[in-house]
Scaffold this active site. Sequence first.
Site, PDB file in Angstrom:
ATOM      1  N   TYR A 214       2.858  -0.551   3.029  1.00 11.41           N
ATOM      2  CA  TYR A 214       2.461  -0.904   1.668  1.00 11.41           C
ATOM      3  C   TYR A 214       3.025  -2.274   1.284  1.00 11.41           C
ATOM      4  O   TYR A 214       4.237  -2.474   1.258  1.00 11.41           O
ATOM      5  CB  TYR A 214       2.942   0.158   0.675  1.00 11.41           C
ATOM      6  CG  TYR A 214       2.790  -0.247  -0.774  1.00 11.41           C
ATOM      7  CD1 TYR A 214       1.519  -0.333  -1.360  1.00 11.41           C
ATOM      8  CD2 TYR A 214       3.895  -0.571  -1.536  1.00 11.41           C
ATOM      9  CE1 TYR A 214       1.378  -0.726  -2.672  1.00 11.41           C
ATOM     10  CE2 TYR A 214       3.764  -0.956  -2.868  1.00 11.41           C
ATOM     11  CZ  TYR A 214       2.501  -1.040  -3.424  1.00 11.41           C
ATOM     12  OH  TYR A 214       2.357  -1.438  -4.728  1.00 11.41           O
ATOM     13  N   ARG A 215       2.148  -3.238   1.029  1.00 11.78           N
ATOM     14  CA  ARG A 215       2.475  -4.610   0.633  1.00 11.78           C
ATOM     15  C   ARG A 215       3.507  -5.239   1.566  1.00 11.78           C
ATOM     16  O   ARG A 215       4.391  -5.976   1.149  1.00 11.78           O
ATOM     17  CB  ARG A 215       2.968  -4.657  -0.814  1.00 11.78           C
ATOM     18  CG  ARG A 215       1.969  -4.122  -1.823  1.00 11.78           C
ATOM     19  CD  ARG A 215       0.676  -4.915  -1.834  1.00 11.78           C
ATOM     20  NE  ARG A 215      -0.321  -4.301  -2.706  1.00 11.78           N
ATOM     21  CZ  ARG A 215      -1.265  -3.450  -2.302  1.00 11.78           C
ATOM     22  NH1 ARG A 215      -1.349  -3.122  -1.017  1.00 11.78           N
ATOM     23  NH2 ARG A 215      -2.134  -2.948  -3.145  1.00 11.78           N
TER      24      ARG A 215
END
EC number: 1.3.1.98
Length: 361
Positions: A214-215
Amino acid sequence: MQDITPPNNSPISNTPPFDLINTAAFNTDMAYQHLQRRFGPRVHRNEPLAQHSAFGVGGTADIWITVETRDELIGLVSLCAEEHWPLLLIGNGSNIIFTDAGVRGIVARMTGYDYQINKEPDGKTILSVSAGSSWPRLAYELALLGWGGVEFGIGIPGTLGAGIVSNAGAHNQELGEVLESIDVLDARGCNIEGDSLSLPIRRRYTKDELDLAYRYSRFRAGHESVFDEQNNILPVPHLLIEPAEIVMTLSIRLHQETPQKLMEKLRQYQQERKELEPLHNHTGPIFKDPPGQQASKLIEQAGMKGFSMGTVQVSDRNANYIVNKGGATTSDILSLIKEMRRRVQDKCNVKLELNVELRGE
């Protein structure tokens, strides 16, 4: 320059990197004259970085260049390595906040818009696209051709190269989900002190080698803005060549879908972004969402939605955005970010992590 595909991500060397860039030794006049002969009117001195940041803030860059092709990129990185000129490469600047002091040395923006669609022997359809390509423009053009795969990024204002560094996403999808591989210009060896000159190397990585989450990708390790113990925001460290691994080309899986369905998706996604995002100058979301929670909801619970400090404001649409209502400085924005994080920690006992990057002195 060497052109190889490595079997793994092993370190280049055990030799320590440059600890600090000696910007005082950077001869701006000499570098400008040399670069102007090569890049012509695309080279500027004392360029206001506020013109290249979504927030509209920041000091100046000693030298600014727009790089349009892969050969230009390779040539510029090699030249800076040879001359020991500090170089910062960026995309659209949509997730960057430049410091009020600006950036010493050279800042180069990667542009260039180029892609090819190829059928692979295994039946896959692969898009090969340059890292400087605009994500919204690409999504729109592919939709008209009946190719889906990247349409969820129609509202992401950045480039594809920057998108994979942070594994950007929207509408419950991430770029890493459709990625096959990337071609990278590896300049890590250029950042190692020593008598022998190390030029950049071209490498290819599959998505499984990028530690996508995630990111996050492995390119962000050690290259993120973080908070110190006093809650101050520290700029991303700047070695000689930053980033040391530069995404040049992405290979992305596509699938066929009718242009009508794809255009309807684009309209839906754009409408959703329009309803959530602020109207004034802003970057992407300021903080990452903690596991199982939404940063915007935590900030709202802390009473910060719509909160203003001078001419900067926490958005009253989505509390994970900050808007510049005009005339703000980077210092103003950083003060508000610190206050948002402090109040969330006090109220919700959660330490938020930055999603944007602070770059500069």
